[in-house]
Design a protein around this motif. Structure first.
Motif, PDB file in Angstrom:
ATOM      1  N   TYR A  98     -10.860   2.198   4.288  1.00 53.96           N
ATOM      2  CA  TYR A  98      -9.768   2.176   3.319  1.00 53.96           C
ATOM      3  C   TYR A  98      -8.564   1.434   3.901  1.00 53.96           C
ATOM      4  O   TYR A  98      -8.453   1.239   5.110  1.00 53.96           O
ATOM      5  CB  TYR A  98      -9.342   3.595   2.951  1.00 53.96           C
ATOM      6  N   ASP A  99      -7.658   1.038   3.022  1.00 52.71           N
ATOM      7  CA  ASP A  99      -6.377   0.534   3.488  1.00 52.71           C
ATOM      8  C   ASP A  99      -5.573   1.692   4.064  1.00 52.71           C
ATOM      9  O   ASP A  99      -5.669   2.829   3.601  1.00 52.71           O
ATOM     10  CB  ASP A  99      -5.614  -0.140   2.347  1.00 52.71           C
ATOM     11  N   ARG A 100      -4.783   1.407   5.078  1.00 56.47           N
ATOM     12  CA  ARG A 100      -3.996   2.438   5.754  1.00 56.47           C
ATOM     13  C   ARG A 100      -2.544   2.002   5.860  1.00 56.47           C
ATOM     14  O   ARG A 100      -2.250   0.813   6.032  1.00 56.47           O
ATOM     15  CB  ARG A 100      -4.549   2.708   7.155  1.00 56.47           C
ATOM     16  N   SER A 115       0.895  -2.188   5.609  1.00 55.61           N
ATOM     17  CA  SER A 115      -0.389  -1.561   5.285  1.00 55.61           C
ATOM     18  C   SER A 115      -1.494  -2.531   5.666  1.00 55.61           C
ATOM     19  O   SER A 115      -1.257  -3.732   5.857  1.00 55.61           O
ATOM     20  CB  SER A 115      -0.478  -1.178   3.803  1.00 55.61           C
ATOM     21  N   THR A 116      -2.700  -2.017   5.764  1.00 56.68           N
ATOM     22  CA  THR A 116      -3.811  -2.832   6.238  1.00 56.68           C
ATOM     23  C   THR A 116      -4.652  -3.368   5.082  1.00 56.68           C
ATOM     24  O   THR A 116      -4.959  -2.639   4.141  1.00 56.68           O
ATOM     25  CB  THR A 116      -4.733  -2.006   7.155  1.00 56.68           C
ATOM     26  N   PRO A 117      -5.066  -4.624   5.143  1.00 56.05           N
ATOM     27  CA  PRO A 117      -6.156  -5.077   4.275  1.00 56.05           C
ATOM     28  C   PRO A 117      -7.436  -4.310   4.616  1.00 56.05           C
ATOM     29  O   PRO A 117      -7.602  -3.836   5.735  1.00 56.05           O
ATOM     30  CB  PRO A 117      -6.280  -6.567   4.606  1.00 56.05           C
ATOM     31  N   GLU A 118      -8.333  -4.216   3.644  1.00 47.54           N
ATOM     32  CA  GLU A 118      -9.595  -3.539   3.892  1.00 47.54           C
ATOM     33  C   GLU A 118     -10.589  -4.502   4.533  1.00 47.54           C
ATOM     34  O   GLU A 118     -10.730  -5.639   4.069  1.00 47.54           O
ATOM     35  CB  GLU A 118     -10.159  -2.970   2.593  1.00 47.54           C
ATOM     36  N   TYR A 161      -9.021  -0.442  13.467  1.00 43.64           N
ATOM     37  CA  TYR A 161      -8.028  -1.507  13.409  1.00 43.64           C
ATOM     38  C   TYR A 161      -7.519  -1.797  14.819  1.00 43.64           C
ATOM     39  O   TYR A 161      -6.835  -0.976  15.420  1.00 43.64           O
ATOM     40  CB  TYR A 161      -6.883  -1.121  12.479  1.00 43.64           C
ATOM     41  N   PHE A 278      -1.360  -1.762  -2.947  1.00 41.96           N
ATOM     42  CA  PHE A 278      -2.069  -1.844  -1.680  1.00 41.96           C
ATOM     43  C   PHE A 278      -3.468  -2.405  -1.910  1.00 41.96           C
ATOM     44  O   PHE A 278      -3.984  -2.439  -3.037  1.00 41.96           O
ATOM     45  CB  PHE A 278      -2.113  -0.467  -1.023  1.00 41.96           C
ATOM     46  N   THR A 279      -4.127  -2.824  -0.824  1.00 40.20           N
ATOM     47  CA  THR A 279      -5.375  -3.585  -0.976  1.00 40.20           C
ATOM     48  C   THR A 279      -6.548  -2.752  -1.470  1.00 40.20           C
ATOM     49  O   THR A 279      -7.571  -3.307  -1.847  1.00 40.20           O
ATOM     50  CB  THR A 279      -5.751  -4.268   0.346  1.00 40.20           C
ATOM     51  N   PRO A 284     -10.112  -3.679  -5.296  1.00 37.37           N
ATOM     52  CA  PRO A 284      -9.961  -4.191  -3.931  1.00 37.37           C
ATOM     53  C   PRO A 284     -10.452  -5.620  -3.754  1.00 37.37           C
ATOM     54  O   PRO A 284      -9.972  -6.336  -2.863  1.00 37.37           O
ATOM     55  CB  PRO A 284     -10.800  -3.213  -3.099  1.00 37.37           C
ATOM     56  N   THR A 291      -3.355 -10.696  -0.067  1.00 41.64           N
ATOM     57  CA  THR A 291      -2.926  -9.364  -0.483  1.00 41.64           C
ATOM     58  C   THR A 291      -1.898  -9.476  -1.595  1.00 41.64           C
ATOM     59  O   THR A 291      -1.335 -10.539  -1.860  1.00 41.64           O
ATOM     60  CB  THR A 291      -2.303  -8.585   0.682  1.00 41.64           C
TER      61      THR A 291
END
Length: 527
Positions: A98-100, A115-118, A161, A278-279, A284, A291
């Protein structure tokens, strides 16, 4: 420091877990307006792979050498004298995840929310360079740097990550003088030494703050993002029409939010937050490799609190509160928002107490709102409008005898219309260390998402137009399109544009497996 694209190439070459099908993700945004040919010094702040990392942030000590940057690196001038400072964050991941949300806290002050891309099975990489020049007073002193990136790894969520953070300092010179900066940065945060310093609201977050008696200017910066039932707050429907919708359609609480800052219970300013997707949101597949705007660098909101300088200058503690309000009768919101903030404080060189008074205060506690709609056997239509006017005027007299007539004014408007059919900003703040800018960003994303017993698959297209102009006449324009996970068009121009566009490597068009899609109303689609 390596240029942004060469930096990605170098890091990628050192990461064996990423295969030839690596996907380079990015957020369309203007490059930092930093001196292009100034002497620079770069240091590594932290390096960490976030696997099972809930409540386990990376915490490192940051030190500056009395005669320069650090005891281990070349000198780029006396600490705090720099022309600019940037952070470069590079992350790799592969698998399914998941995105975080990620929060950078420095000296108990949030300085970047991301936030993170998946990831994909073959791997992804992204790098982002952020201008943190306005936080030079923090970088000039030793302290603690913290990155919280809560992640969970299981037999099905396999993505970790791997992160690296560098700071680059630009030496001041005759051509590039020391950046303008405040004398003091005061956090509005939980002041935690072990976790990120953002607070969960509701309820409102409050902190007592004591400022120097010679304070003459105050500028607030707010961080705020919706989570849980508030992630898609702009899709929530007004309570008045909530029961007209089929169960599980969406959440109540309405689609309007304002982030409020109060001083001793008195409203000092508001922000109408930007709707960041978010991603993992909606679909997604459409956020690869581009993004949504703000996903990697969430926007912040600036308020001029200088009219309150005579109040803060009494040397006593004053209560500062951040909350989030809706257009509902009770103004409440769902759970939850993550908020924090900071105050940039300018003091008078005399050291003497500031005097003066607030001469006009015109601000209602909550925005003026209207909610109306219609219903029939199959359809529900709802519109929510909001308007906000704030006018605060003060006379601020410094200890040196200079009298400053200051006015802070906001005139904001918002509208949201929702159709349930067939049953179903510019910020200009007059502080030398806050660069006023006008950013226009438009994205059109389309795609498909398929769920089957073999897993979730999807792909899509993403068309982006970005325009940036700031108060120092820097400009940046970019038009970039992606389809089927490949960049198909990329053109940039303006004074901040690179000499060679940093177009990510093309990859073979394909569908990628993804976690379930997160939808408004707490719904998920996929296995």
């Amino acid at each position: 420091m390596l240029p942004g694209w060469k930096f990605v190439e170098t890091v990628l070459a050192a990461v064996p877990l990423i295969g030839a099908q690596v996907l380079v993700d990015f957020q369309v945004a203007q490059p930092p307006p930093v001196p292009g040919d100034a002497k620079t010094c770069t240091i590594k702040i932290l390096e960490r792979t976030f696997g099972n990392s809930y409540y386990d942030p990376e915490i490192v000590s940051y030190r500056v050498h009395p005669d320069g940057l650090t005891a281990r690196r070349p000198d780029c001038g006396t600490a705090g004298s720099w022309a600019a400072v940037t952070l470069n964050f590079t992350v790799t991941s592969n698998g399914t995840q998941y995105d975080r949300l990620g929060v950078f806290t420095f000296q108990n002050t949030e300085i970047w929310r991301t936030s993170t891309p998946e990831p994909t099975p073959d791997g992804i990489i992204w790098t982002y360079t952020k201008d943190v020049t306005r936080y030079i007073p923090l970088f000039a002193e030793p302290g603690t740097f913290l990155l919280e990136l809560d992640n969970i790894v299981t037999s099905t969520l396999t993505g970790e990550y791997a992160t690296t953070l560098y700071a680059t300092f630009y030496e001041a010179s005759e051509n590039y003088p020391t950046a303008g900066q405040s004398n003091l940065i005061v956090p509005i945060s939980t002041m935690s030494d072990t976790l990120a310093n953002d607070a969960s609201v509701p309820p409102a977050f409050s902190l007592n703050v004591t400022l120097p008696q010679n304070t003459v200017e105050i500028y607030a910066e707010l961080y705020a993002s919706g989570n849980g039932k508030e992630e898609f707050w702009y899709y929530n429907t007004a309570d008045e029409y909530f029961n007209d919708l089929p169960p599980g359609t969406t959440y109540g609480g309405g689609p309007f939010r304002e982030v409020r800052l109060l001083v001793d219970g008195q409203l000092a300013g508001v922000a109408f937050p930007y709707a960041v997707i978010f991603t993992g949101g909606i679909n997604p597949a459409v956020w690869r490799p581009i993004t949504a705007y703000g996903a990697i660098d969430l926007p912040t909101y600036f308020l001029d609190l200088t009219p309150f300088a005579p109040i803060f200058a009494d040397g006593l503690p004053h209560n500062v509160t951040i909350d989030v309000a809706s257009a509902e009768v009770d103004h409440t919101v769902n759970q939850n928002w993550y908020v924090s903030g900071l105050l940039q404080v300018v003091t008078d060189s005399s050291g003497k107490r500031t005097t003066g008074q607030m001469v006009t205060y015109n601000a209602q506690p909550y925005a003026t709102t209207q909610t109306y709609g219609s219903t029939d056997a199959n359809d529900v239509n709802v519109t929510v409008n909001a308007q906000r006017q704030i006018y605060i005027e003060s006379i601020v007299v410094s200890g040196s005898g200079h009298s400053n007539h200051v006015i802070f004014e906001q005139n904001l408007a918002y509208t949201n219309t929702q159709w349930y059919l067939n049953g179903t900003y510019t910020q200009l703040v007059p502080a030398p260390f806050i660069l006023g800018s006008d950013i226009a960003e438009r994205q059109l994303a389309t795609g498909y998402f398929t769920s089957s017993t073999a897993g979730n698959f999807g792909s899509g297209s993403n068309n982006n137009t970005c325009s940036y102009v700031d108060s120092k006449h820097n400009t940046y324009y970019r038009l970039v399109d992606a389809a089927m996970n490949e960049i198909v068009y990329d053109q940039e121009s303006g004074s901040l544009a690179s000499s060679s566009p940093g177009t990510p490597w093309p990859v073979t068009p394909c569908s990628f497996s993804v976690p379930p899609a997160r939808l408004p109303g707490g719904k998920h689609f996929g296995n």
